[in-house]
Scaffold this motif. Sequence first.
Motif, PDB file in Angstrom:
ATOM      1  N   ALA A 284      -1.263  -3.276   0.245  1.00  0.00           N
ATOM      2  CA  ALA A 284      -2.127  -2.810  -0.085  1.00  0.00           C
ATOM      3  C   ALA A 284      -2.536  -1.494  -1.475  1.00  0.00           C
ATOM      4  CB  ALA A 284      -2.580  -1.779   1.190  1.00  0.00           C
ATOM      5  N   ARG A 285      -1.580  -0.882  -1.495  1.00  0.00           N
ATOM      6  CA  ARG A 285      -1.321   0.274  -2.606  1.00  0.00           C
ATOM      7  C   ARG A 285      -1.548  -0.804  -4.256  1.00  0.00           C
ATOM      8  NH1 ARG A 285       4.494   3.430  -0.287  1.00  0.00           N
ATOM      9  NH2 ARG A 285       2.952   4.614   1.673  1.00  0.00           N
ATOM     10  N   LEU A 286      -0.983  -1.694  -3.714  1.00  0.00           N
ATOM     11  CA  LEU A 286      -1.059  -2.336  -5.419  1.00  0.00           C
ATOM     12  C   LEU A 286      -2.616  -2.770  -5.393  1.00  0.00           C
ATOM     13  CD1 LEU A 286       0.849  -3.285  -7.650  1.00  0.00           C
ATOM     14  CD2 LEU A 286       1.378  -5.286  -6.580  1.00  0.00           C
ATOM     15  N   VAL A 287      -3.045  -2.924  -4.189  1.00  0.00           N
ATOM     16  CA  VAL A 287      -5.255  -3.123  -4.338  1.00  0.00           C
ATOM     17  C   VAL A 287      -5.905  -2.006  -5.209  1.00  0.00           C
ATOM     18  CG1 VAL A 287      -6.694  -3.909  -3.348  1.00  0.00           C
ATOM     19  CG2 VAL A 287      -4.506  -4.949  -2.800  1.00  0.00           C
ATOM     20  N   ARG A 288      -4.639  -0.701  -4.441  1.00  0.00           N
ATOM     21  CA  ARG A 288      -5.747  -0.411  -5.245  1.00  0.00           C
ATOM     22  C   ARG A 288      -5.897   0.197  -5.810  1.00  0.00           C
ATOM     23  NH1 ARG A 288      -6.944   4.267  -0.790  1.00  0.00           N
ATOM     24  NH2 ARG A 288      -7.887   3.229   1.274  1.00  0.00           N
ATOM     25  N   SER A 289      -3.912   0.047  -6.937  1.00  0.00           N
ATOM     26  CA  SER A 289      -3.815   0.988  -8.318  1.00  0.00           C
ATOM     27  C   SER A 289      -4.243  -0.471  -8.870  1.00  0.00           C
ATOM     28  CB  SER A 289      -2.226   0.969  -8.015  1.00  0.00           C
ATOM     29  OG  SER A 289      -1.389   0.529  -9.615  1.00  0.00           O
ATOM     30  N   THR A 290      -4.537  -1.379  -8.736  1.00  0.00           N
ATOM     31  CA  THR A 290      -5.386  -2.441  -9.682  1.00  0.00           C
ATOM     32  C   THR A 290      -6.888  -2.393  -9.905  1.00  0.00           C
ATOM     33  OG1 THR A 290      -3.554  -3.474  -9.445  1.00  0.00           O
ATOM     34  CG2 THR A 290      -5.622  -5.023  -9.835  1.00  0.00           C
ATOM     35  N   ARG A 291      -7.078  -2.232  -8.173  1.00  0.00           N
ATOM     36  CA  ARG A 291      -8.861  -2.220  -8.227  1.00  0.00           C
ATOM     37  C   ARG A 291     -10.153  -0.956  -8.707  1.00  0.00           C
ATOM     38  NH1 ARG A 291     -10.826  -6.674  -8.530  1.00  0.00           N
ATOM     39  NH2 ARG A 291     -12.622  -5.394  -7.362  1.00  0.00           N
ATOM     40  N   PHE A 292      -8.642   0.087  -8.831  1.00  0.00           N
ATOM     41  CA  PHE A 292      -8.559   1.621  -9.403  1.00  0.00           C
ATOM     42  C   PHE A 292      -9.201   1.080 -11.093  1.00  0.00           C
ATOM     43  CE2 PHE A 292      -8.331   5.619 -11.282  1.00  0.00           C
ATOM     44  CZ  PHE A 292      -8.996   6.717 -10.904  1.00  0.00           C
ATOM     45  N   GLN A 581      -7.716 -14.967   3.752  1.00  0.00           N
ATOM     46  CA  GLN A 581      -9.306 -13.303   4.190  1.00  0.00           C
ATOM     47  C   GLN A 581      -8.707 -11.813   4.196  1.00  0.00           C
ATOM     48  OE1 GLN A 581     -10.246 -15.063   7.840  1.00  0.00           O
ATOM     49  NE2 GLN A 581     -11.769 -13.013   7.797  1.00  0.00           N
ATOM     50  N   GLU A 582      -7.035 -12.278   5.183  1.00  0.00           N
ATOM     51  CA  GLU A 582      -6.522 -10.684   4.695  1.00  0.00           C
ATOM     52  C   GLU A 582      -7.105  -9.850   4.085  1.00  0.00           C
ATOM     53  OE1 GLU A 582      -4.306 -10.384   8.709  1.00  0.00           O
ATOM     54  OE2 GLU A 582      -3.478 -10.896   7.231  1.00  0.00           O
ATOM     55  N   VAL A 587      -9.319  -5.697  -0.466  1.00  0.00           N
ATOM     56  CA  VAL A 587      -9.722  -5.534  -1.961  1.00  0.00           C
ATOM     57  C   VAL A 587     -11.579  -4.555  -1.336  1.00  0.00           C
ATOM     58  CG1 VAL A 587     -10.630  -6.687  -4.058  1.00  0.00           C
ATOM     59  CG2 VAL A 587      -8.161  -7.724  -3.194  1.00  0.00           C
ATOM     60  N   ALA A 588     -11.987  -5.742  -0.692  1.00  0.00           N
ATOM     61  CA  ALA A 588     -13.270  -4.907  -0.614  1.00  0.00           C
ATOM     62  C   ALA A 588     -13.401  -3.778  -0.119  1.00  0.00           C
ATOM     63  CB  ALA A 588     -14.107  -6.714   0.257  1.00  0.00           C
ATOM     64  N   TYR A 590     -11.748  -1.342  -0.351  1.00  0.00           N
ATOM     65  CA  TYR A 590     -11.099  -0.162  -1.491  1.00  0.00           C
ATOM     66  C   TYR A 590     -12.048  -0.524  -2.467  1.00  0.00           C
ATOM     67  CZ  TYR A 590      -9.035   2.759  -4.711  1.00  0.00           C
ATOM     68  OH  TYR A 590      -8.496   3.918  -5.473  1.00  0.00           O
ATOM     69  N   ASP A 591     -12.949  -1.660  -3.217  1.00  0.00           N
ATOM     70  CA  ASP A 591     -13.857  -1.085  -3.670  1.00  0.00           C
ATOM     71  C   ASP A 591     -15.120  -0.581  -3.110  1.00  0.00           C
ATOM     72  OD1 ASP A 591     -12.820  -3.698  -5.758  1.00  0.00           O
ATOM     73  OD2 ASP A 591     -14.389  -4.809  -4.595  1.00  0.00           O
ATOM     74  N   LYS A 592     -15.842  -0.924  -1.883  1.00  0.00           N
ATOM     75  CA  LYS A 592     -16.848   0.061  -1.488  1.00  0.00           C
ATOM     76  C   LYS A 592     -16.350   1.401  -0.994  1.00  0.00           C
ATOM     77  CE  LYS A 592     -18.837   0.210   3.068  1.00  0.00           C
ATOM     78  NZ  LYS A 592     -18.914   0.263   4.671  1.00  0.00           N
ATOM     79  N   ILE A 593     -15.273   1.640  -0.797  1.00  0.00           N
ATOM     80  CA  ILE A 593     -14.945   3.025  -1.155  1.00  0.00           C
ATOM     81  C   ILE A 593     -14.718   4.015  -2.309  1.00  0.00           C
ATOM     82  CG2 ILE A 593     -12.611   5.116  -1.022  1.00  0.00           C
ATOM     83  CD1 ILE A 593     -12.105   3.260   0.882  1.00  0.00           C
ATOM     84  N   CYS A 594     -14.974   3.146  -3.591  1.00  0.00           N
ATOM     85  CA  CYS A 594     -15.151   3.210  -5.163  1.00  0.00           C
ATOM     86  C   CYS A 594     -16.287   3.695  -4.845  1.00  0.00           C
ATOM     87  CB  CYS A 594     -14.238   2.595  -5.928  1.00  0.00           C
ATOM     88  SG  CYS A 594     -12.320   2.440  -6.114  1.00  0.00           S
ATOM     89  N   GLU A 595     -17.274   2.868  -4.283  1.00  0.00           N
ATOM     90  CA  GLU A 595     -18.659   2.301  -5.204  1.00  0.00           C
ATOM     91  C   GLU A 595     -18.953   3.716  -4.029  1.00  0.00           C
ATOM     92  OE1 GLU A 595     -20.841   1.016  -6.423  1.00  0.00           O
ATOM     93  OE2 GLU A 595     -19.682  -0.941  -7.189  1.00  0.00           O
TER      94      GLU A 595
END
Length: 1050
Positions: A284-292, A581-582, A587-588, A590-595
Motif C-alpha cells: 500500500a505504501r509503495l502504491v502511494r509513493s509510485t502513484r503520487f 482485484q485488491e 491503486v484506484a 489513491y488515484d481518487k484521493i489525488c484527483e
Amino acid sequence: MGRIDVGEIIGEKTNSSLNQTTQNAFELKRTIFICGQPSFSDMSQLRSLAGALRSSSQWMRGHVGTGRRVFDPRRNCLSRAAEPSLAACSSSYVVEMYYAWLEDHKNVHESWDAYFRNAQASGSEETGEKRLSALLQGRAMSQTPAMSEKVVEDHLAVHSLIRAYQVRGHHVARLDPLGILTADLDSFVPSDLITSIDKLGSYGLEKSDLDKSFQLPLTTFIGGNESTLPLREIIHRLETSYCGHTGVEFMFINNMEQCQWIRQKFETPGIMMFSDREKRTLLARLVRSTRFEDFLARKWSSEKRFGLEGCEVLIPALKMIIDKSSEAGIENVIMGMPHRGRLNVLANVVRKDLDQIFCQFDPKLEAADEGSGDVKYHLGMYHERINRETDKNITLSLMANPSHLEAVDPVVQGKTKAEQFYRGDTEGRMVMSILMHGDAAFAGQGVVYETFHLSELPSYTTHGTIHVVVNNQIGFTTDPRMARSSPYPTDVARVVNAPIFHVNADDPEAVMYVCKVAAEWRNTFNKDVVIDLVCYRRFGHNEMDEPMFTQPLMYKQIRKQEHVLKKYADKLISEGVVTLQEFEEEVAKYDKICEEAYTSSKDEKILHIRHWLDSPWPDFFKPDGEPKSMSCPSTGLNEEVLRHIGEVASSVPLKDFAIHSGLSRILRGRADMVAKHTMDWALAEYMAFGSLLKDGIHVRLSGQDVERGTFSHRHHVLHDQEVDKRFCIPMNHLWLNQALYTVCNSSLSEYGVLGFELGFAMASPNALVCWEAQFGDFQNTAQCIIDQFISAGQAKWVRHNGIVLLLPHGMEGMGPEHSSARPERFLQMSKDDPDRYPEFTGDFEVQRLYDCNWIVVNCSTPANYFHVLRRQILLPFRKPLIIFTPKSLLRLPEARSSFDEMITGTKFLRIIPDGGPASKHPEKVKRVIFCTGKVYYELAKERKQLKLEEDVAIVRLEQISPFPFDLIKAEVEKYSNAELIWCQEEHKNMGYYDYIRPRFLTVHSKNPIWYVGRDPAAAPATGNKFTHLAELKRFLDTAFNLEAFKGRSF
C-alpha cells in the motif's frame, strides 16, 4: 584483522610448569575457540601451532603441577556459549583438560567444567568417570598426530572462510537493480570468497570436504540452533546472508558486542521473514509513493519536480524507520533531504495536504507573505499526527533546504540537539534525526564529514542519526567513477564506526528489513547508521533533462526496467498475499484521493509560505505570525544584579578547587573592576549572559576555543590544576532557579558547527545561541550557511532566527588572515535601500530592525556589547545578529564602561555622538569624522595629541545595518558647517565605505562624505609590521589634516 598475535589472544602467560608442547596446544585451542575468525593470511601462523602437536605423542598427568591454571577457551567472546567439541581440537588436549579437572574443577574454564559434569551425570560418579576416561584415552589412541592436525587445520580454514564473508561478502552482493554496475566501482571478486569450487583449495579444503560437518565458531549465527554444519551448507548460508540483495559493511567496527549484534541480525536463518499483514502494508505504501509521482507526471508533464522515480521504495523505507522508532519511544523526528523526492516525502511521510502541494504548481498563485519565497522542492514542513502502526503521537519536521546539497545536514543535527535539550532527553530516546542524501553529494561534500565528526562530541551528539542514501549511481551527468575515489559513496561513514547497509532498492522486503535493523541499531547503541539504497534515476537530473547524452547504456537499460511496484505486486499476487482485484482497488483509491485534492487545489488563490514552516514558534507570535508588539523594553539592569554577577564572575564557586595562578590574577582584576563599578568586555559579556539566565533564557556559546576565548579573556570554564578532568562553570552558579549555560569548544569546523548552531537556534526563540569564530575571517569557510540560511532564511522560508555571530575583527598588524571579518560581505547582503529615506512611524528603531534581514554591529564599548546581546532576546521578534568583536580592545584601559551605562533605563546606542569640547560649540567644528569600532580609539588619541578636540568631532557608528538614518541626519545637521569624513582602518574596497556612502548622500546630498583609510588592495591586510604602521600613520595624518580635501571635487 591484521596478523594474529597469539600472545595477545591468550591474554595471560602460560604457567611456566607447562612444557612447550602443552603451551602450543593451549594456544591453539584458545585461538580456535576465541577468535574463530583468522583471515586467510593468518593461516600459516596457526598451522605452525598445530604442527607443534606432532612433537608430543602423549600428554602426561604430571604436567598439571600444583599451581591453579584456569583455562578460558572463550575469553573476550561476548555472545553465545558453545559446548567444547572433541572434533574441533586435539584429543590429547582434552585429556589434559580432564586431568586438570579431576585435580580441581576450578582448574579449567566453566565451559569445560560443565562438559565434564554433564558426562558424569549420565551414571554414577565412579562409572561415569571411568567411562569418560576410557572414551578420551580411546580417542587419543585412535587419532594420529597427523589426523589431529588435519582436523584443526580444516576448522581453522572454515573459520577463516566465515570471516571472509563477513568482511568482504558485500563486494559480490547483487545490489544494482539494473544489473549493469557493481555498486562498489570494482569488478574484482575477493579471492577468499568461494565463488567457484576451485577456490576451496586456497583454504586447503577439497570438494570432498563440502559434505563434512564443521564446528561453527562463536562469531557466527548461521547455524541457528545447530553448532555444526556441513561445509556446503555453511557456504550457502553465508551467501544468503552477505551476498544477496543486501551487503553489510560492519567488520571495521572495533566493538565486539556491536559486531555480534549485526551478525545475529543478518545471519540467523529465516530472520528476514515478513507477515502477510506487513507485506500488504508495504504494498500500500509503495502504491502511494509510485502513484503520487505518476499523478504529478500526468498533470504537470513539463514542470520540474525532481521526482522519486527509480527509488519509490524510499517512502515505505522512511515510514518503516519512523514506525520502529515510534515503537521504541521516539516522539519527534527531524528530517533533512535534498530536492529529489521531497514532494513525495512531504505528501506521504509528513502528510502535507495534497491540495497544498498541487497548488504550488499554479503559476498564477500570488504570494501572501513578505519575502521572496522558494521553489516547491526546497520547502519544509512541520506536522504532528498519530502514527497508525503504533497509535502514538509523533511530530515530523522536514527542514527547508537550498539547492546546496548536504548544507542542511548540520542544521538538522542542531535542531535535533535543541529539541532533545529542551525535553531533557539526554539519551536521544524521544527525539531523533533522519538525513537523506544523494550518492554523489554524500561522497563529494565536505560538510558530510564535518557533520559525522560532531556525532560523538558531548555538546553536539544527537545520540545517533539514521542516514539514508538514495544511490542513483550517477550525479547529475557524472559517472560514479569520476565522482569519487572510494569504492562506495558511503565510505565517509566508516570514520565514526557507523555500520553501512547496502541494499538493492528493487527488493522492497530487503529494504524494509534493513530499515528495521537500522532503527533498532540506533535505539540500541545510540550511534549513526547508514542505509545505502542502490537504485536508479528513471529520468534525467530533472524531468526536462536528457540523460542519454551522457549515459546511453544505463538509460537504455532503465527504459526496459520494470517498475518496482509491478514486480512486487506480481510477487504478492503469486504468493496469494493479495489478489489482483485488491491491488487494483488500492491503486484506484489513491488515484481518487489525488484527483479530489487536485480539484480542491484550484480554489486556492493565494500562496501562504507560512503553511510550510518547518520550525513554528506558536506562543511567540500572534496567530497570524506577526509580533505581539513593536517595541523593545530597556536593556539596562538593576545595579545589585550587576554587582552579584560580577562577584560570581570573579570567584570560584566550588570548594577545594585549585585554579591556575594566572587565572587568580585575572579574577582579582575582575573583582577590582566590580568594586570600582567598571567593566571590560569579558565582564560585560558575563553580565549579559548571566542576566538572561536569571530570566530563564538558555544561553549557548559554541565555537573554537570559546571556553577560554581565543585571546584568553573569557575563562568561562575553570580547570582544577590538581585533579584531572575536574572543571567548574561559574555561570551555572549564579541563581537558584536559573536556566542552564552551555559553553562548548567545538571541533575545528566552521561550516558544520555554524550550521549546527543555526539549527539549535531554530528550535526556540527563548534562547541566546552564539557562535564565535576563532578569528573573524574564518567565517568564510561557513559562507554557504551564512548566504543560504542566515541572510536569506526568512525571505525564502518565513523563518525567524536569532543566532548571534561573534567575529573578532580589527587591523592590528597580524597579517592578512587574522585581521578582517569581511564586514563588506555582510553589508552587501543587507537588504535596506540606500537611496530611500525611511518613513518615521511608531517605534522607528524597532521597526527598522523588523524590516531588515539581519543586524550588523561593531561595538566600541563593553556597555554597548552588553546591551546588544540583551536586546537580541528582549525584541518581540528574532533576527540574526552579526557582531564584529574586538581583539586589542579587550584589554585597552580606555575601552571600559561604567555601571552607569548599564543600569535600569539605559539601552543600546546605535551611534555614540562626540561628548567632548566639539559638541559644546558644534557651529565651530570644522570636521566631523564618522567611524566604527577600534579605529575610534586611535583617532581619539591622535586628536588629543594634536589638540584638535574643539575643531574635530568624532561620531561612532555602532549599528551599521540597518542604517540609523535618523541619528546620522541629526548629527549632520548639528555640525552644519563641518566637513564630513568617513574614516576606517580597512582598505577602501573593503570595510564599510561602499555601504555608508550612498546612505550619507541620501541623508544630506549637499555634503559629500570623504574617504580616509587604507588604499584599495587585494588582501585584507599587510603581513609586514612596518608597512602596517606606515599605513596607519598615513591615514591618521589625512584624517586630521583640515586642508586635505580643499579644492577637490567629490
